[in-house]
Design an enzyme around this catalytic site. Structure first.
Site, short mmCIF file in Angstrom:
data_model
loop_
_atom_site.label_atom_id
_atom_site.label_comp_id
_atom_site.label_asym_id
_atom_site.label_seq_id
_atom_site.Cartn_x
_atom_site.Cartn_y
_atom_site.Cartn_z
N ASP A 8 0.78 -1.21 0.07
CA ASP A 8 -0.13 -0.07 -0.08
C ASP A 8 0.84 1.14 -0.02
O ASP A 8 2.17 1.21 0.20
CB ASP A 8 -0.88 0.05 1.15
CG ASP A 8 -1.66 1.15 1.38
OD1 ASP A 8 -2.34 1.55 0.44
OD2 ASP A 8 -1.71 1.58 2.48
N ASP A 10 -0.21 5.17 1.16
CA ASP A 10 -0.39 6.06 2.30
C ASP A 10 -0.45 5.21 3.52
O ASP A 10 -0.82 4.26 3.76
CB ASP A 10 -1.74 6.65 2.11
CG ASP A 10 -1.96 7.61 1.03
OD1 ASP A 10 -0.90 8.22 0.96
OD2 ASP A 10 -2.66 7.56 0.17
N ASP A 19 -3.50 12.44 0.49
CA ASP A 19 -4.53 13.18 0.08
C ASP A 19 -5.22 14.18 1.16
O ASP A 19 -5.72 15.19 0.69
CB ASP A 19 -5.87 12.25 -0.14
CG ASP A 19 -5.83 11.39 -1.65
OD1 ASP A 19 -5.24 12.14 -2.46
OD2 ASP A 19 -6.60 10.51 -1.71
N ASP A 99 -4.99 3.80 -3.19
CA ASP A 99 -6.18 4.40 -3.62
C ASP A 99 -5.77 6.36 -3.41
O ASP A 99 -6.65 7.06 -3.52
CB ASP A 99 -7.12 4.25 -2.36
CG ASP A 99 -8.74 4.73 -3.05
OD1 ASP A 99 -8.74 5.11 -4.13
OD2 ASP A 99 -9.45 4.41 -2.26
N ASP A 179 -2.19 -1.06 5.62
CA ASP A 179 -2.40 -0.51 6.87
C ASP A 179 -3.92 -0.47 7.11
O ASP A 179 -4.59 -0.36 8.06
CB ASP A 179 -1.62 0.82 7.36
CG ASP A 179 -2.42 1.91 6.14
OD1 ASP A 179 -3.28 2.58 6.89
OD2 ASP A 179 -1.89 1.96 4.97
#
Length: 241
Positions: A8, A10, A19, A99, A179
Site C-alpha cells: 500500500d 499512504d 490526500d 487509493d 495498513d
C-alpha cells in the site's frame, strides 16, 4: 521463482495520507466547510477531484503541490526496506496498489529515487489539465461490495497474478504490506503460504485481530510490523526457507 511483494502507499510507504497532506496547500491550510462536508462514503476519489479543483481555483500550482507531497516523511525503516528489496530484485517482484493517485506516487518515488524498485503501480490515474488543475479518475469499476467503488485491491491483485502467470511468471508466495480498511479485502483472499503484514495499531491490523477473535477463517499467516526493518527481518527469513 520469486516472492511477490504488494505494498500500500499512504500510511505504509509514507507515514501520512497524501490526500489529506495536500490540504496544507490550501489558503489557511484548511478546506471550506461545505467542501469538507461534501464527502460521501465510498466516493473518496470524487471528493478529491473537488479538492483539487478548489486548490486550482485558489491558484495553487503544480510546483507547490509537488513540494508539499515530496516533503511527506517515509514510514520508519521504509527507506531501508526498499533498498533491501532493490539489492534482492532477483528474489522479489514488487507492486504498489493504492487509493492515492498516480501523480503523487510518481512524485514521491522519483524524488526518493525508488522508481526502479517497483515493477508496477496500480492507482487512480491523475494528470494536470490545460488550466493547471490536477484531475483524478477512478482506477476501475468492480462489483465487490466490500470496497470503495473506484478500487478493489483484490480484483487488481488477482488480475495481476493471472497476467503474470500467462507469461510464465508464478510466485512462491505473496507478502502483502498495508495498513488500511481497503487492504482487508485482498488480505482475506491470501493463501496458506502467503503472509499478511499489517501495520501495528492501524485499521488493517485491528480488523484482522477482530476477525481472528471471531474465528473468521483466514489462510495466510499474519506478521505485524511497526518499522520497515522488521519487514526486512521477515523477508530474510522467507528467502532462507
Amino acid at each position: 521463482m520469486k516472492i511477490l511483494l504488494v505494498f500500500d502507499f499512504d500510511n505504509t510507504i509514507i507515514d501520512d495520507n497524501s490526500d489529506t497532506w495536500i490540504v496544507q496547500c490550501a489558503p489557511e491550510k484548511k478546506l471550506p466547510i461545505e467542501l469538507q462536508d461534501s464527502y460521501e462514503k465510498g466516493f473518496w476519489t470524487e471528493f478529491m477531484g473537488r479538492v483539487f479543483k478548489y486548490l486550482g481555483d485558489e491558484g495553487v500550482r503544480e510546483d507547490e503541490m509537488k513540494r508539499a507531497v515530496t516533503s511527506m516523511p517515509f514510514t520508519l525503516g521504509m527507506v531501508e526496506l526498499l533498498n533491501f528489496v532493490r539489492k534482492n530484485k532477483d528474489k522479489f517482484d514488487c507492486i504498489i496498489i493504492s487509493d492515492s493517485n498516480s501523480v503523487f506516487i510518481d512524485w514521491v518515488l522519483e524524488a526518493a529515487g525508488f522508481h526502479d524498485v517497483f515493477d508496477k503501480v496500480f492507482t487512480n490515474p491523475a494528470a494536470f489539465d490545460s488550466n493547471g488543475h490536477l484531475t483524478v479518475e477512478n482506477y476501475h469499476a468492480h462489483s465487490c461490495s466490500r470496497c470503495p467503488k473506484n478500487l478493489c485491491k483484490n480484483v487488481v491483485l488477482v488480475e495481476f497474478i493471472g497476467k503474470q502467470s500467462q507469461q510464465g511468471v508464478n510466485y512462491t508466495r505473496i507478502v502483502y504490506i498495508g495498513d488500511g480498511g481497503n487492504d482487508v479485502c485482498p488480505v482475506t483472499f491470501l493463501k496458506k503460504s502467503d503472509v499478511a503484514m499489517p501495520r501495528k495499531g492501524y485499521t488493517l491490523q485491528k480488523t484482522l485481530s477482530r476477525m481472528s477473535q471471531n474465528l473468521e477463517p483466514m489462510e495466510s499467516s499474519v506478521v505485524v510490523w511497526s518499522s520497515g526493518v522488521e519487514i526486512i527481518s521477515h523477508l530474510q527469513f522467507l528467502i532462507k526457507e
